[in-house]
Scaffold this active site. Structure first.
Site, PDB file in Angstrom:
ATOM      1  N   SER A  53       5.741  14.371  -0.129  1.00  0.00           N
ATOM      2  CA  SER A  53       6.270  13.142   0.469  1.00  0.00           C
ATOM      3  C   SER A  53       7.792  13.109   0.522  1.00  0.00           C
ATOM      4  O   SER A  53       8.374  12.225   1.166  1.00  0.00           O
ATOM      5  CB  SER A  53       5.780  11.919  -0.319  1.00  0.00           C
ATOM      6  OG  SER A  53       4.389  11.767  -0.195  1.00  0.00           O
ATOM      7  N   ASP A  83      -3.840   4.137  -9.674  1.00  0.00           N
ATOM      8  CA  ASP A  83      -4.075   3.517 -10.983  1.00  0.00           C
ATOM      9  C   ASP A  83      -4.239   4.532 -12.096  1.00  0.00           C
ATOM     10  O   ASP A  83      -3.637   4.396 -13.176  1.00  0.00           O
ATOM     11  CB  ASP A  83      -5.342   2.646 -10.929  1.00  0.00           C
ATOM     12  CG  ASP A  83      -5.157   1.400 -10.086  1.00  0.00           C
ATOM     13  OD1 ASP A  83      -4.019   0.931  -9.952  1.00  0.00           O
ATOM     14  OD2 ASP A  83      -6.163   0.896  -9.562  1.00  0.00           O
ATOM     15  N   HIS A 108      -0.871  -3.886  -8.575  1.00  0.00           N
ATOM     16  CA  HIS A 108      -2.245  -4.122  -9.010  1.00  0.00           C
ATOM     17  C   HIS A 108      -2.219  -4.178 -10.531  1.00  0.00           C
ATOM     18  O   HIS A 108      -1.491  -3.415 -11.175  1.00  0.00           O
ATOM     19  CB  HIS A 108      -3.150  -2.988  -8.517  1.00  0.00           C
ATOM     20  CG  HIS A 108      -4.592  -3.127  -8.895  1.00  0.00           C
ATOM     21  ND1 HIS A 108      -5.249  -4.333  -8.914  1.00  0.00           N
ATOM     22  CD2 HIS A 108      -5.524  -2.202  -9.284  1.00  0.00           C
ATOM     23  CE1 HIS A 108      -6.517  -4.150  -9.274  1.00  0.00           C
ATOM     24  NE2 HIS A 108      -6.695  -2.869  -9.510  1.00  0.00           N
ATOM     25  N   GLY A 134      -0.949  -0.826   3.072  1.00  0.00           N
ATOM     26  CA  GLY A 134       0.482  -0.642   3.233  1.00  0.00           C
ATOM     27  C   GLY A 134       0.959  -0.556   4.669  1.00  0.00           C
ATOM     28  O   GLY A 134       2.037  -1.059   5.011  1.00  0.00           O
ATOM     29  N   GLU A 195     -14.032  -5.567  -4.160  1.00  0.00           N
ATOM     30  CA  GLU A 195     -14.265  -4.210  -3.672  1.00  0.00           C
ATOM     31  C   GLU A 195     -15.703  -3.770  -3.905  1.00  0.00           C
ATOM     32  O   GLU A 195     -16.347  -3.191  -3.019  1.00  0.00           O
ATOM     33  CB  GLU A 195     -13.305  -3.239  -4.378  1.00  0.00           C
ATOM     34  CG  GLU A 195     -11.846  -3.402  -4.003  1.00  0.00           C
ATOM     35  CD  GLU A 195     -10.918  -2.636  -4.918  1.00  0.00           C
ATOM     36  OE1 GLU A 195      -9.708  -2.594  -4.622  1.00  0.00           O
ATOM     37  OE2 GLU A 195     -11.376  -2.096  -5.948  1.00  0.00           O
ATOM     38  N   GLU A 227     -25.789  -1.112  16.320  1.00  0.00           N
ATOM     39  CA  GLU A 227     -26.206  -2.409  15.795  1.00  0.00           C
ATOM     40  C   GLU A 227     -25.734  -2.651  14.369  1.00  0.00           C
ATOM     41  O   GLU A 227     -25.423  -3.794  14.005  1.00  0.00           O
ATOM     42  CB  GLU A 227     -27.739  -2.534  15.868  1.00  0.00           C
ATOM     43  CG  GLU A 227     -28.302  -2.563  17.268  1.00  0.00           C
ATOM     44  CD  GLU A 227     -27.781  -3.724  18.093  1.00  0.00           C
ATOM     45  OE1 GLU A 227     -27.407  -4.770  17.519  1.00  0.00           O
ATOM     46  OE2 GLU A 227     -27.731  -3.593  19.337  1.00  0.00           O
TER      47      GLU A 227
END
Length: 334
Positions: A53, A83, A108, A134, A195, A227
């Site tokens: 990153s 977490d 969180h 985010g 969740e 459906e």
């Protein structure tokens, strides 16, 4: 009644006067870091030395440093890593630099609620939890809006924890939509329950069960997919805009009648009792312990289940149909 505050209630100058470290640059991390930066906040992003990153951070015009450097420099440290990764990151790279008067923040409450992170008594501990993925936090900010956030203060060593957390929330755009005061326990317990019982566990298994019921009865898998999976978004969008009443107003009378007579048969007292058990396991820490233990042993059950779920019949059918429906902007996960 819930306490909800907005931009007019916050003071951006408070967070602008601080050096902020965002730990992680994933879904929430990239949004918080960029929104804060655009709001005039001094931001650095803490990442592992080998993190892919880093290029994304630099491409966004932000400064990437290792986590320990970020924690040492910053007055406010927001942990936005997964977490289960947070305790190690905290103990090895953040705790040694958590001097008196600093602020430790979360999006969180998991690790504070279950005691896997225990900050020293002389720092503020607060939470700003956007109620959105985010990418929406970032998109709505760029559009001039924002998403609602939950605010909680676990520890107020300086007497200014709430004001600074609200300032942070306003800087990422949440003051435009509303910042609701809660607690770490309430946010964690309701988030995990939502969740498991509804948003992920409940919905995904209901969709699979409906699909399989139709297929087992001899109906075409493609029709069953439309459906039980495809049209779900249409219904949820109606609920999102106007609640259950607007959804029922917008569908046919036949569909509305089916809602009233079939819903209670599916979500009956036995299902509600099971929901109560799920909530009890969240509150007493059983779920957290199982999840922490699963990660400590290399996630064997998690990874095996993930692999099996990706090859479910409904996924195989859906993959082919979505490829034909370019208007849904289909994506596939390898």
């Amino acid at each position: 009644m819930a306490t909800i505050r907005y931009d007019k209630d916050g003071d951006l100058a408070l967070i602008r006067a601080k050096k902020v470290a965002i730990i992680g640059f994933g879904s929430q991390g990239h949004a918080h870091a960029q929104n804060l930066h655009d709001s005039g906040v001094d931001v650095r992003v803490g990442l592992a030395a080998t993190s892919p990153s880093r290029k994304k951070v630099e491409g966004a015009g932000l400064r990437a440093v290792d986590v320990a450097t970020a924690a040492a420099e910053a007055d406010v440290i927001m942990i936005l890593a997964p977490d289960t990764a947070q305790p190690v990151i905290y103990n090895e790279h953040i705790a040694p630099h958590l001097n008196a008067g600093k602020t430790l923040m979360f999006a969180h409450g998991f690790n504070i609620r279950y005691g896997t992170i225990t900050p020293p008594a002389d720092v503020d501990v607060s939470m700003i939890a956007p109620k959105s993925p985010g990418h929406r936090v970032r998109e709505t900010f760029e559009e001039g809006g924002g998403v609602p956030s939950l605010l909680a203060v676990h520890q107020d060593a300086t007497g200014r924890a709430d004001a600074l957390a609200l300032s942070y929330a306003c800087a990422i755009g949440s003051g435009r939509a509303g910042v609701l005061t809660t607690t770490f326990s309430e946010e964690t317990e309701t988030d995990l329950f939502g969740e498991q019982a509804v948003l992920c566990g409940g919905v995904s298994h209901l969709v699979k069960a409906g699909f399989q019921t139709l297929v087992d009865a001899g109906y075409q898998p493609e029709v069953a997919y439309f459906e039980c999976m495809h049209e779900l978004k249409l219904i949820v969008d109606l609920m999102y805009r106007g609640g259950l009443n607007y959804m029922r107003y917008s569908i046919s009378d036949t569909a509305e009648y089916g809602d009233y007579v079939a819903g209670p048969r599916l979500v009956n007292d036995a299902v509600k009792a099971e929901m109560g058990k799920l909530l009890a396991e969240i509150k007493d820490g059983s779920f957290a312990k199982h999840w922490i233990d699963e990660n400590a042993t290399g996630r064997p059950t998690f990874e095996a289940t993930r692999a099996a779920e990706r090859e479910q019949p409904i996924e195989q059918v859906g993959r082919k149909l979505r490829a034909m429906m370019t208007f849904v902007n289909p994506v596939e996960i390898d």
